[in-house]
Design a protein around this motif. Structure first.
Motif, short mmCIF file in Angstrom:
data_model
loop_
_atom_site.label_atom_id
_atom_site.label_comp_id
_atom_site.label_asym_id
_atom_site.label_seq_id
_atom_site.Cartn_x
_atom_site.Cartn_y
_atom_site.Cartn_z
N ASP A 54 0.83 -1.19 0.00
CA ASP A 54 0.00 0.00 0.00
C ASP A 54 0.87 1.25 0.00
OD1 ASP A 54 -2.37 -1.33 0.01
OD2 ASP A 54 -2.77 -1.10 2.15
N ARG A 55 0.26 2.39 -0.31
CA ARG A 55 1.02 3.64 -0.39
C ARG A 55 1.45 4.15 0.98
NH1 ARG A 55 -1.60 8.68 0.30
NH2 ARG A 55 -3.71 8.46 1.12
N LEU A 56 0.72 3.80 2.06
CA LEU A 56 1.04 4.33 3.38
C LEU A 56 1.99 3.44 4.17
CD1 LEU A 56 -2.42 5.76 4.53
CD2 LEU A 56 -0.48 6.98 3.52
N GLY A 57 2.30 2.27 3.66
CA GLY A 57 3.26 1.41 4.34
C GLY A 57 4.68 1.86 4.06
N PRO A 58 5.64 1.44 4.88
CA PRO A 58 7.04 1.78 4.65
C PRO A 58 7.58 0.99 3.45
CG PRO A 58 6.86 0.29 6.50
CD PRO A 58 5.46 0.60 6.08
N THR A 59 8.01 1.68 2.42
CA THR A 59 8.46 0.99 1.21
C THR A 59 9.82 1.48 0.71
OG1 THR A 59 7.25 2.60 -0.17
CG2 THR A 59 6.09 0.56 0.43
N ASP A 60 10.44 2.43 1.39
CA ASP A 60 11.68 3.01 0.89
C ASP A 60 12.78 1.97 0.71
OD1 ASP A 60 10.50 5.46 0.82
OD2 ASP A 60 11.45 6.23 2.65
N ARG A 61 12.79 0.95 1.57
CA ARG A 61 13.85 -0.07 1.51
C ARG A 61 13.28 -1.45 1.22
NH1 ARG A 61 17.01 0.42 6.91
NH2 ARG A 61 18.34 -1.13 5.92
N LEU A 62 12.19 -1.47 0.48
CA LEU A 62 11.53 -2.74 0.18
C LEU A 62 12.45 -3.68 -0.59
CD1 LEU A 62 8.90 -4.18 0.67
CD2 LEU A 62 7.98 -3.16 -1.42
N GLU A 63 13.28 -3.14 -1.45
CA GLU A 63 14.22 -3.97 -2.22
C GLU A 63 15.18 -4.70 -1.28
OE1 GLU A 63 14.44 -4.67 -5.34
OE2 GLU A 63 12.97 -3.31 -6.22
#
Length: 364
Positions: free
Chosen positions: A144-153
């Protein structure tokens, strides 16, 4: 494999069947390592150089004694093997001072699984240990857009990442379609993570997704997350409960207008009211609460973009907050807090800690 370690340029030998080792192979490839894969039962099985989209044999069957293999690499990652072979590998690694890592095999079941993961209000350090472990084991992540995704990789290396986020008034991927996508991935044998902001079961439609998985016969688990209903007010110095100020709090959704009956019950309960997704209905709610008997000088706070670098708090009273919000251009995502606890932080975020300490001293 430890998340965050740099394996660029390192030679890694992965031991285990291709299906069980798929996550480990993907992680080391993503980390920049040169990856070799030994899928057979012994040292005379072919060893293949793994390149995305290509699997090319580099050792003939006649070459492959454990000493020769292990001396040629920097790390051996064992995913699955026999106890005897494991002991032989460990001894060879010790002789050649080669790193040895024992990795968890990916699911080899015909049906995969779905894990709903609460990512918290967006701050990386509020992710739980369980959330990071689930991401690390994922084949595919729907986020989702509000979850933390900056370091998803980094958290889900080698996994496929699919954005199914929603913005106010714009659902690029409808909820039912997102559910069908998750179920289809799991039925194809993949390990699925559904990464959501906050907690999956606090206005996150997590219950609907659990039901969709159960209806399809897909194993599903839930990893709770830090909910913005508590964490975001705390980030602005507002405790949702405080001794001799508020002994309860109620969390409501402001996505749709609140009825007079519901507002009357909220006033009767007392305590703190926390409103999520409530900017669009703020004027109606504030006016309704005042009309139905809440005192007009009740403190109100709006915290925008909780935990972001540009977090902003707007403080007012029940009779002024609507105009203040309009003047300030308040926008979602935001959390609205209504109650006397707001006065503990109403002088600004920096003074909140001092005010809370003072209140505790006076009430001790």
């Amino acid at each position: 494999m430890s998340v965050g370690l740099d394996f660029s340029g390192k030679r890694v030998l992965v031991v285990g069947g291709a299906h069980a080792a798929r996550r480990v192979l993907a992680r080391y490839l993503t980390s920049g390592a040169t990856v070799y894969h030994l899928a057979g039962p012994g040292p005379h099985s072919p060893v293949s150089l793994v390149v995305p989209g290509v699997t090319a044999p580099v050792f003939p069957r006649s070459v492959g004694a454990w000493d020769a293999l292990i001396a040629a690499v920097d790390l051996v990652a064992v995913v699955e093997t026999t106890p005897h072979t494991d002991a032989v590998i460990a001894a060879a690694c010790s002789r050649h001072r080669t790193w040895l890592s024992r990795e968890i095999a990916a699911s080899t079941s015909p049906v995969g699984s779905v894990t709903l993961v609460g990512g918290g209000p967006g701050l990386e350090r509020l992710l739980t240990v369980g959330a990071l472990a689930a991401l690390n084991a994922a084949d595919i992540v729907y986020y989702d857009r509000l979850g933390p995704t900056d370091r998803l990789e980094e958290w889900a290396p080698g996994a496929e990442h699919v954005d199914v986020g929603k913005a106010p008034g714009h659902h690029a991927v409808p909820q039912r379609d997102a559910e069908r996508m998750m179920v289809a991935s799991a039925l194809a044998g993949r390990t699925v993570v559904r990464l959501k902001g906050g907690d999956p079961f606090v206005f996150g439609r997590g219950g609907e997704e659990v039901l969709a998985c159960r209806a399809a016969g897909v194993p599903v688990t839930v990893i709770s997350g830090v909910t913005s209903a508590i964490a975001v007010p705390a980030a602005a110095g507002i405790p949702v409960t405080h001794r001799e100020v508020s002994h309860l709090f109620t969390v409501i959704s402001g996505h749709a207008p609140i009825t007079d009956s519901e507002l009357t019950h909220l006033i009767g309960l007392g305590g703190t009211i926390v409103v999520l997704m409530g900017i669009g209905t703020l004027q109606q709610m504030a006016a309704g609460l005042a009309r139905l008997g809440m005192r007009i000088d009740m403190p109100v706070a709006i915290i925008e973009r909780g935990f972001a670098h540009d977090q902003r708090s707007t403080f007012g009273r029940l009779d002024t907050i609507g105009a203040l919000a309009a003047h300030a251009g308040v926008r979602s995502p935001a959390v609205v807090v209504i109650g006397d606890v707001v006065s503990l932080a109403a002088h600004g975020d920096e003074a909140a800690a001092d005010l809370l300490r003072e209140a505790a001293t006076l009430q001790a």
